[in-house]
Write a protein that holds these residues in place. Structure first.
Motif, short mmCIF file in Angstrom:
data_model
loop_
_atom_site.label_atom_id
_atom_site.label_comp_id
_atom_site.label_asym_id
_atom_site.label_seq_id
_atom_site.Cartn_x
_atom_site.Cartn_y
_atom_site.Cartn_z
N SER A 107 -10.31 6.87 3.02
CA SER A 107 -10.24 5.74 2.10
C SER A 107 -11.66 5.55 1.67
O SER A 107 -12.57 6.14 2.21
CB SER A 107 -9.74 4.50 2.81
N HIS B 37 0.78 -1.23 0.00
CA HIS B 37 0.00 0.00 0.00
C HIS B 37 0.81 1.28 0.00
O HIS B 37 0.31 2.31 -0.37
CB HIS B 37 -0.89 0.03 1.24
N ALA C 218 -16.03 1.82 0.60
CA ALA C 218 -16.31 0.52 -0.01
C ALA C 218 -15.09 -0.36 0.13
O ALA C 218 -14.42 -0.67 -0.82
CB ALA C 218 -16.64 0.73 -1.48
N PRO D 120 -7.41 3.02 5.69
CA PRO D 120 -7.93 1.76 5.15
C PRO D 120 -7.90 0.64 6.20
O PRO D 120 -8.49 -0.41 6.00
CB PRO D 120 -6.96 1.45 4.00
N GLU E 293 -3.81 -7.83 5.48
CA GLU E 293 -4.82 -8.08 4.47
C GLU E 293 -5.73 -9.23 4.86
O GLU E 293 -6.87 -9.32 4.44
CB GLU E 293 -4.15 -8.43 3.14
N GLN F 104 -15.18 -6.44 -0.59
CA GLN F 104 -15.05 -6.90 -1.97
C GLN F 104 -16.41 -6.95 -2.64
O GLN F 104 -16.52 -7.14 -3.82
CB GLN F 104 -14.48 -8.31 -2.01
N GLN G 208 -15.17 -17.38 -2.53
CA GLN G 208 -14.07 -18.32 -2.75
C GLN G 208 -12.99 -18.10 -1.69
O GLN G 208 -12.78 -16.99 -1.23
CB GLN G 208 -13.50 -18.10 -4.15
#
Lengths: 195, 667
Positions: free
Chosen positions: B38, B13, B41, B592, B625, B44, B194
């Motif tokens: 940030s 980042h 949204a 973020p 992450e 995902q 997934q």
């Protein structure tokens, strides 16, 4: 049935103070700058378009130098999509092949991809002609007037607050790509030759 | 010292020079805490849902809209609110009803640790019977006692795509009992879940929560996910401060398969099971269900959908009865374009419900141990573009046949006018019915209602009995709404309604005395004894001062006039609606990696339950992450909040102040 005990009401002074204190918490300071890596809605939509284009375009079966059984979307230079494309790629396929995203520093790596996206301001990386890429049946997608002048196949344009695209059919034909009439119908212009 | 994974995650980042030395790392950490801004949204969900749109839909997706995917909501001729995946995550809610507290005009009351009362526009009790609740297209309304067993609906919150709430009748499309509204809980396609996810957490009220999901793909186009979760909740308190002994523990597990056979065909098969251990082991319940759906796009304007499901519910409720119900449901729907300006939707449905009941509660006697019910339905709707992009009329009706009241006709007319791109004006008139529950309409249950009294020739216990010749409750609803987006960062959405109810089912009084030994029975039958008008509205304002901050405020008003004989207690009914409700919500991303969500809720007095205000809070920190940690506080203003009034055969307890922490790992 017994009636429940009276609870302290909202109007009790202690409670009112507490409510006000909490409301004050809601008012956190404003005045922020967009963080690095924040993806605009524009590019979220464009990412979805890139994936969607692949459904309407048929690549030639014979492509020398492309033995690997994956479908590759390449981003040349600056990546405006953040992790958006990886999110789309996860668990999706293009004509039965796993979808892969690659970030390219130079146009020399580009013949190895199926779809190449060039962000605005990065057109210089393409050199003077896209014919080598089209020779290798790469679908070139850009988002600027200068990209269209270079002879790219699909170019995004903003019309009011919506995203539209132009298709240059001759460039697509030179790249031996079959573009479905359905997609041509949706384009703002589906020109036979470069402007 | 930060562990290596964090550094590698941060490298993605931030420019590499920040890591040139230790001071750089410290600077980096400072930045992380103070760098604000940030996109809200973060999830995902947006990318994935955009990617699932057709190219035509993408062309009409505005770049500057404040919230994602507002288009459909903004142009809907009904009072609709959509809680997105992101909203649900940010709310910190561990159950669907807790998430529904954020919807303007929804009244949600915890009845006890496991049961909730959820309804829009009045009539809200644990037996709330005027809302239709669907989970992935499966109706979870219980037609025996009426109401929804919310504790048997425990979807994996992380795998929900959205919850749509329509306030006002949705009967023309959705069917009977969609009288005051429809709640549609939609989980994500296996294609969008997934990879793996595991979470673990716990707190003082929400004792434990643990779960896992794994999604993968078989071959080219068959996506799957499997999931299993556990959660437990501690006892709530009685009004006198003692433990209500209503703590519970649940297990939920299942799978979902999605096959995208070709660009136009989508097949879904899903099944899950929920097992509940209630009231500290003194009662239990379970639900198993399986649903299959086939979707076929015939052209850009026509689509076929076929859906079948089976659902079994079983519950051992010491205050009511031991009962189980099996539901089999089949539905077919076809959408097609007719000429340039008409889109026709029509469909047929059949539902078969088989119930069995056993007598286990001291105050409830069972007269009939098993019975079946059939429901046939047919609906048709025309969406007519009278003036393209300006004026749309939706005309529809549903014809339904049920075993209790026979044929019911539910028509609906909606108009949508768009004076400009940024304004919507809509109005609707509809007729909707509610078919009686088995409790109301069959000679199944006899419920002791009050202590015995002396009558001719001895003592009599007032007992509630069913009415074998009931009529359906009828609603004529008149609604209108207005939405405006005066600035790209501001949306105002207002709706108003006038609902005219007749044939409302209630208790009227003793209609006959049956002498008995040791005590006789004074029968109180259910009957269509009341009528009512309710009116009011909801307004919500959403502002996004910056990309990192979203504020929303909603306020709702509700008034009720009930008419009927004094014995039916219309006065109590009138006091049983919360006149005013309000929700204030702030979602703020410091960076973020760090976000804070705060919501303050106000609910007006409901009969004997005083007005209250309370707040919830969620702080989320993304360590990497793949790993995030959150702390959630719920019901923060009170350690024993009464939300619902006491009712017969129901345990009512008070909600404690709750705090829990949670760690989520994605792999």
């Amino acid at each position: 049935m017994s009636s429940p005990r009276q609870m302290p009401s909202v109007n009790a002074p202690a409670n009112r103070r507490r409510v006000l204190a909490w409301l004050a918490l809601l008012a956190v300071p404003a005045g922020v700058v967009p963080a690095a890596g924040a993806v605009t809605k524009e590019h979220q939509i464009k990412a979805a378009f890139l994936y969607n284009f692949t459904k309407f375009i048929t690549w030639p079966a014979q492509r020398p130098g492309r033995p690997e059984p994956v479908f590759v979307i390449g981003i040349l230079g600056r990546n405006p999509f953040g992790t958006e494309l990886e999110n789309i790629a996860r668990g999706r396929k293009v004509s039965g092949l796993p979808l892969q995203i690659r970030y390219l520093k130079s146009v020399n790596e580009a013949p190895g991809v199926d779809l190449l996206f060039v962000a605005s301001g990065e057109e210089a990386l393409l050199g003077t002609s896209l014919s080598a890429l089209h020779e290798a049946s790469v679908l070139t997608v850009g988002e600027s007037a200068s990209f269209a002048k270079l002879g790219g196949i699909i170019n995004f344009r903003m019309v009011e607050d919506k995203i539209r695209f132009e298709i240059y059919r001759d460039a697509g034909a030179r790249a031996r790509l079959k573009i479905s009439p359905q997609l041509l119908k949706l384009a703002i212009t589906a020109r036979k030759d470069k402007s | 010292m930060i562990p290596p994974p964090l550094i590698s995650a941060l490298r993605l980042h931030y420019p590499p020079h920040l890591f040139s030395d230790r001071a750089g790392i410290r600077r980096m950490l400072l930045l992380m805490f103070f760098l604000t801004g940030s996109s809200l949204a973060q999830g995902q969900s947006i990318a994935e849902s955009l990617a699932d749109l057709s190219i035509e839909q993408l062309l009409s997706e505005p770049v500057n809209s404040v919230t994602k995917r507002t288009t459909r909501q903004f142009d809907s001729p009904a009072a609709i609110t959509v809680l997105t995946h992101d909203d649900l995550q940010r709310s910190g809610a561990t159950s669907v009803p807790d998430a529904l507290r954020l919807v303007p005009g929804m009244n949600v009351g915890a009845v006890n640790a496991s049961q909730y009362a959820v309804s829009a526009r009045g009539f809200n009790t644990v037996f709330a019977n005027k809302m239709l609740v669907l989970v992935d297209g499966r109706a979870v309304y219980n037609s025996m006692f009426a109401g929804v067993f919310w504790d048997l609906q425990q979807p994996v919150m992380e795998d929900l795509e959205r919850i749509e709430v329509i306030r006002g009748p949705g009967a023309a499309i959705w069917g009977a009992n969609a009288m005051n509204g429809v709640i549609n809980i939609v989980s994500r396609s296996a294609r969008d879940t997934q990879g793996g996810l595991a979470y673990l957490g716990g707190g003082n009220v929400q004792r434990t929560m643990a779960g896992g999901r794994y999604g993968g793909v078989i071959g080219d186009d068959l996506y799957y996910r499997i999931f299993a979760t556990e959660q437990s909740r501690d006892d709530y308190l009685l009004a006198d401060g003692k433990s209500a002994e209503d703590g519970w523990r649940s297990w939920h597990s299942g799978f979902r398969l999605d096959k995208y056979a070709d660009a136009d065909t989508h097949l879904t098969w899903q099944a899950d099971a929920t097992v509940l251990d209630l009231d500290n082991g003194t009662s239990d319940g379970y639900n198993v269900n399986s649903l299959a759906r086939w979707n076929k796009e015939l052209s850009s304007r026509s689509r076929l959908e076929l859906q079948v499901y089976y659902d079994r519910i079983h519950r051992n409720d010491p205050l009511r009865a031991l009962y189980s119900g099996d539901t089999f449901d089949f539905a077919f729907q076809h959408i097609f374009g007719l000429g340039l300006h008409h889109d026709i939707t029509w469909g047929v449905g059949y539902r078969f419900v088989s119930n069995s009941v056993e007598d286990i509660a001291p105050n409830v006697a069972i007269r009939e141990s098993s019975f079946d019910r059939n429901l046939y339905s047919l609906f048709v709707q025309d969406e007519w573009q009278m003036l393209p992009d300006r004026l749309t009329a939706t005309i529809g009706a549903r014809l339904e046949h049920n075993d209790f009241t026979g044929l019911e006709f539910q028509p609906n007319l909606r108009l949508l006018f768009k004076p400009t791109e940024k304004q919507t004006l809509w109005a609707a008139v509809s007729r909707a019915v509610r078919t009686p529950s088995a409790l109301e309409a069959m000679d199944v249950f006899v419920v002791d209602f009050a202590p015995p009294f002396a009558g001719p020739g001895g003592l009599y216990v007032p007992r509630v009995v069913g009415n074998e010749d009931p009529r359906a409750e009828v609603l004529w609803a008149y609604e209108m709404g207005y939405r405006i987006q005066p600035h790209e960062r501001l949306i105002i959405d207002a709706s108003a309604f006038y609902n005219d109810y007749s044939e409302l089912i209630g208790l009227y009084g003793v209609n006959r005395l049956i002498p008995g030994v040791p005590v006789g029975t004074a029968e109180l039958p259910f009957d269509n004894v009341m009528s009512a008008e309710t009116y009011g509205g909801e307004i919500s304002v959403t502002v996004t001062p910056t990309d990192a901050w979203r504020l929303s405020a909603s306020y709702s008003l509700l008034f009720a006039n009930f008419h009927g004989a004094a014995a039916a207690r219309p006065d109590v009914q009138e006091r049983s609606v919360p006149t005013q409700q309000a929700v204030l919500r702030s979602s703020y991303d410091f960076s973020p990696r760090l976000s804070l969500d705060v919501q303050v809720r106000y609910v007006d007095q409901i009969e004997t339950v005083p007005a209250y205000a309370t707040a919830d809070l969620r702080l989320l920190y993304r360590v990497t992450e793949r790993l995030d940690v959150s702390i959630v506080g719920q019901n923060l203003f009170s350690d024993h909040q009464v939300e619902q009034r006491p009712l017969p055969v129901t345990l009512t307890s008070t909600v404690p102040r709750g705090i829990y922490g949670k760690v989520t790992w994605r792999f």
